[in-house]
Every structure is written in C-alpha cells, then in structure tokens.
Scaffold this motif. Structure first.
Motif, PDB file in Angstrom:
ATOM      1  N   GLY A 131      12.202 -23.143 -45.293  1.00 42.75           N
ATOM      2  CA  GLY A 131      10.939 -23.862 -45.147  1.00 42.75           C
ATOM      3  C   GLY A 131      11.001 -24.577 -44.039  1.00 42.75           C
ATOM      4  O   GLY A 131      10.091 -24.874 -42.931  1.00 42.75           O
ATOM      5  N   PHE A 132      12.319 -25.242 -43.577  1.00 46.01           N
ATOM      6  CA  PHE A 132      12.694 -25.982 -42.381  1.00 46.01           C
ATOM      7  C   PHE A 132      13.173 -25.485 -41.067  1.00 46.01           C
ATOM      8  O   PHE A 132      13.360 -26.255 -40.157  1.00 46.01           O
ATOM      9  N   VAL A 133      13.781 -24.116 -41.375  1.00 48.92           N
ATOM     10  CA  VAL A 133      14.413 -23.664 -40.224  1.00 48.92           C
ATOM     11  C   VAL A 133      13.881 -22.164 -39.986  1.00 48.92           C
ATOM     12  O   VAL A 133      14.148 -21.180 -40.974  1.00 48.92           O
ATOM     13  N   SER A 134      13.015 -21.887 -39.079  1.00 49.66           N
ATOM     14  CA  SER A 134      12.340 -20.706 -39.004  1.00 49.66           C
ATOM     15  C   SER A 134      13.048 -19.353 -38.759  1.00 49.66           C
ATOM     16  O   SER A 134      14.247 -19.753 -38.374  1.00 49.66           O
ATOM     17  N   PRO A 135      12.569 -18.310 -39.335  1.00 54.72           N
ATOM     18  CA  PRO A 135      13.302 -17.045 -38.927  1.00 54.72           C
ATOM     19  C   PRO A 135      13.817 -16.985 -37.381  1.00 54.72           C
ATOM     20  O   PRO A 135      14.862 -16.394 -37.198  1.00 54.72           O
ATOM     21  N   GLU A 136      13.064 -17.424 -36.719  1.00 55.72           N
ATOM     22  CA  GLU A 136      13.230 -17.338 -35.099  1.00 55.72           C
ATOM     23  C   GLU A 136      14.448 -18.316 -34.935  1.00 55.72           C
ATOM     24  O   GLU A 136      15.370 -17.844 -33.991  1.00 55.72           O
ATOM     25  N   ALA A 137      14.275 -19.433 -35.293  1.00 54.91           N
ATOM     26  CA  ALA A 137      15.545 -20.269 -35.278  1.00 54.91           C
ATOM     27  C   ALA A 137      16.786 -19.758 -35.858  1.00 54.91           C
ATOM     28  O   ALA A 137      17.993 -19.931 -35.273  1.00 54.91           O
ATOM     29  N   GLN A 138      16.791 -19.123 -37.033  1.00 54.72           N
ATOM     30  CA  GLN A 138      17.903 -18.491 -37.672  1.00 54.72           C
ATOM     31  C   GLN A 138      18.403 -17.535 -36.668  1.00 54.72           C
ATOM     32  O   GLN A 138      19.583 -17.226 -36.485  1.00 54.72           O
ATOM     33  N   ALA A 139      17.605 -16.574 -36.077  1.00 56.74           N
ATOM     34  CA  ALA A 139      17.946 -15.526 -35.190  1.00 56.74           C
ATOM     35  C   ALA A 139      18.880 -16.184 -33.894  1.00 56.74           C
ATOM     36  O   ALA A 139      19.759 -15.475 -33.323  1.00 56.74           O
ATOM     37  N   LYS A 140      18.193 -17.276 -33.368  1.00 59.43           N
ATOM     38  CA  LYS A 140      18.784 -17.806 -32.320  1.00 59.43           C
ATOM     39  C   LYS A 140      20.265 -18.414 -32.687  1.00 59.43           C
ATOM     40  O   LYS A 140      21.182 -18.265 -31.633  1.00 59.43           O
ATOM     41  N   MET A 141      20.440 -18.960 -33.979  1.00 63.41           N
ATOM     42  CA  MET A 141      21.502 -19.233 -34.549  1.00 63.41           C
ATOM     43  C   MET A 141      22.684 -18.371 -34.357  1.00 63.41           C
ATOM     44  O   MET A 141      23.688 -18.320 -33.934  1.00 63.41           O
ATOM     45  N   HIS A 142      22.336 -16.992 -34.872  1.00 64.63           N
ATOM     46  CA  HIS A 142      23.043 -15.771 -35.026  1.00 64.63           C
ATOM     47  C   HIS A 142      23.444 -15.471 -33.550  1.00 64.63           C
ATOM     48  O   HIS A 142      24.598 -15.185 -33.256  1.00 64.63           O
TER      49      HIS A 142
END
Length: 232
Positions: free
Chosen positions: A171-182
């Motif tokens: 809830g604090f790390v959006s799917p978009e943020a996760q995609a950027k991390m990957h």
C-alpha cells in the motif's frame, strides 16, 4: 526504553541509544537491524534476539533520537500509527544513514566484529538500500522499502550484495514504483529482488495484524541464507 548501549555520532558531538542482542560465544558476524517508523519497539527487538540466537551480534540503533529518543509505537493502534507517520515526515534519512555508518564503526571498533550486514523494514528498507549505496557495509537486506524507486540514481555505488523483498500489493509502494525498481536493479550484479505476490506492506513483522506467516517465513529463510553466504 530498552537500550543497553550508546553509540557516538560520526562527529563525536552526540550519542544515541541502541538495543544490542549478543549471541553465546564469538559472533559469526554482526547485523544492524534498521527500524520501521515505529521506533525500536518490541518487534524490532525480537528481530535482534532471533539473530543473536542464530549466532550474530545484532544492533538496533534508535534512528529517531533527534526527534524524540526512545519512542516505541504499535502499528496496530491507529493513534500510534498516525504518530509514526508524523515522525516519518520530520525524519531526515540522510542523517539516519550517517547514524547507521556510526553504528558500523561502533561494531567494528568497539565490539571487534569485522563483518557487518544490515536488515531494514519499511523506512528501514529504504535505509538498507541507502546504506548499500553510501557505506562499506558487507551485505544489506531491505523489506518493503519505501521510495527506493526515487533513488535509483545511486545504484551504481552498490559495491556489496543487496537483497530486496517486495510485496506486490504494498500500500506504500505503487506497482509503478515496483516496476521502476525492477527496471533499475534487475540487471545489477550485486542486487537480488524477490516479489511476494498478493502480500502487503509489513508482511514480515514479528507480531501484529500485518504479519503473513508463510510470506514472512519464506523471506526470512532467504535472508538467513543470504547473510550466511555473504557474511562468512
């Protein structure tokens, strides 16, 4: 307040408290346990105690000491959760990392343990990433770290192994943020990312409503194997 050690800041002008859990006999290595936004609370101390039982010297520094020393908050109590968010807004992560670096020095110089890793949760997950980019820590692990996607420009400085645990429904790390991390870290030779499908922020907490037993056990198993390999 459960602190049983004092650590000098890098400047030497101040000191801050820390909870230290010691193993029986000589430590196999040391691990810094980096708090969530709830302070060095019972859950963080339990993390330290479990690491000590596994043979590590475990140290949890009080990173909110500049705001209010010794706070302990319960994430399952709404008022305390809101207080924690307020502390998060007042906190300075750059200073946090300097205090983590001071903790590394404390461990190596005062405790005589050369190999040092860190493991952090929530805010601590972000700080574990920052510690990997800004210090000579030997190995780092971050659980559900926040805002790492905004700091990928520091990834070139990661010189030692880093593992990140990413719950896909955070809830604090959006799917978009996760995609950027990957996108930014998947090809980094020192970085390993693990996704946890359907799990939310805080799934590996030691206690409380947020914990997911299966997910926590899997992530903690991976963390244990990671430290065994990289802090030997």
């Amino acid at each position: 307040m459960a602190f049983n050690a004092q650590i000098q800041t890098l400047s030497g002008e101040d000191s801050f408290g820390a909870y230290v859990a010691r193993p029986e006999g000589t430590p196999r290595a040391a691990i810094i346990v980096i708090q969530e936004i709830f302070g060095v609370n019972e859950g963080i101390r339990k993390k330290c105690d479990k690491l000590a039982a596994a043979g590590y010297l475990a140290v949890a520094p009080d990173l909110f000491w500049r705001i209010e020393p010794g706070i302990e908050l319960d994430p399952d109590v709404e008022k305390e959760f809101q207080t924690a968010l307020d502390y998060m807004g007042k906190n300075n992560p750059d200073k946090n990392v300097r205090d983590i670096e001071a903790t590394i020095h404390f461990i190596r110089q005062k405790e005589g343990v050369a190999k040092v890793g860190c493991v952090g949760y929530c805010l601590g997950g972000k700080l574990a990433y920052m510690t990997a980019t800004r210090t000579d820590i030997d190995a780092s692990v971050g659980y559900y770290g926040v805002m790492i996607d905004q700091m990928l420009n520091e990834s070139h400085a990661i010189a030692h192994p880093l593992m990140l645990h990413i719950p896909t429904e955070d809830g604090f790390v959006s799917p978009e943020a996760q995609a950027k991390m990957h996108e930014g870290l998947d090809d980094h030779p020192k970085v390993t990312l693990h996704d946890y499908e359907g799990l939310d922020h805080g799934f590996a907490t030691e206690m409380g409503k947020r914990r997911n037993e299966e997910g926590a056990n899997l992530a903690d198993k991976r963390t244990a194997e990671f430290f065994a390999a990289n802090l030997a």
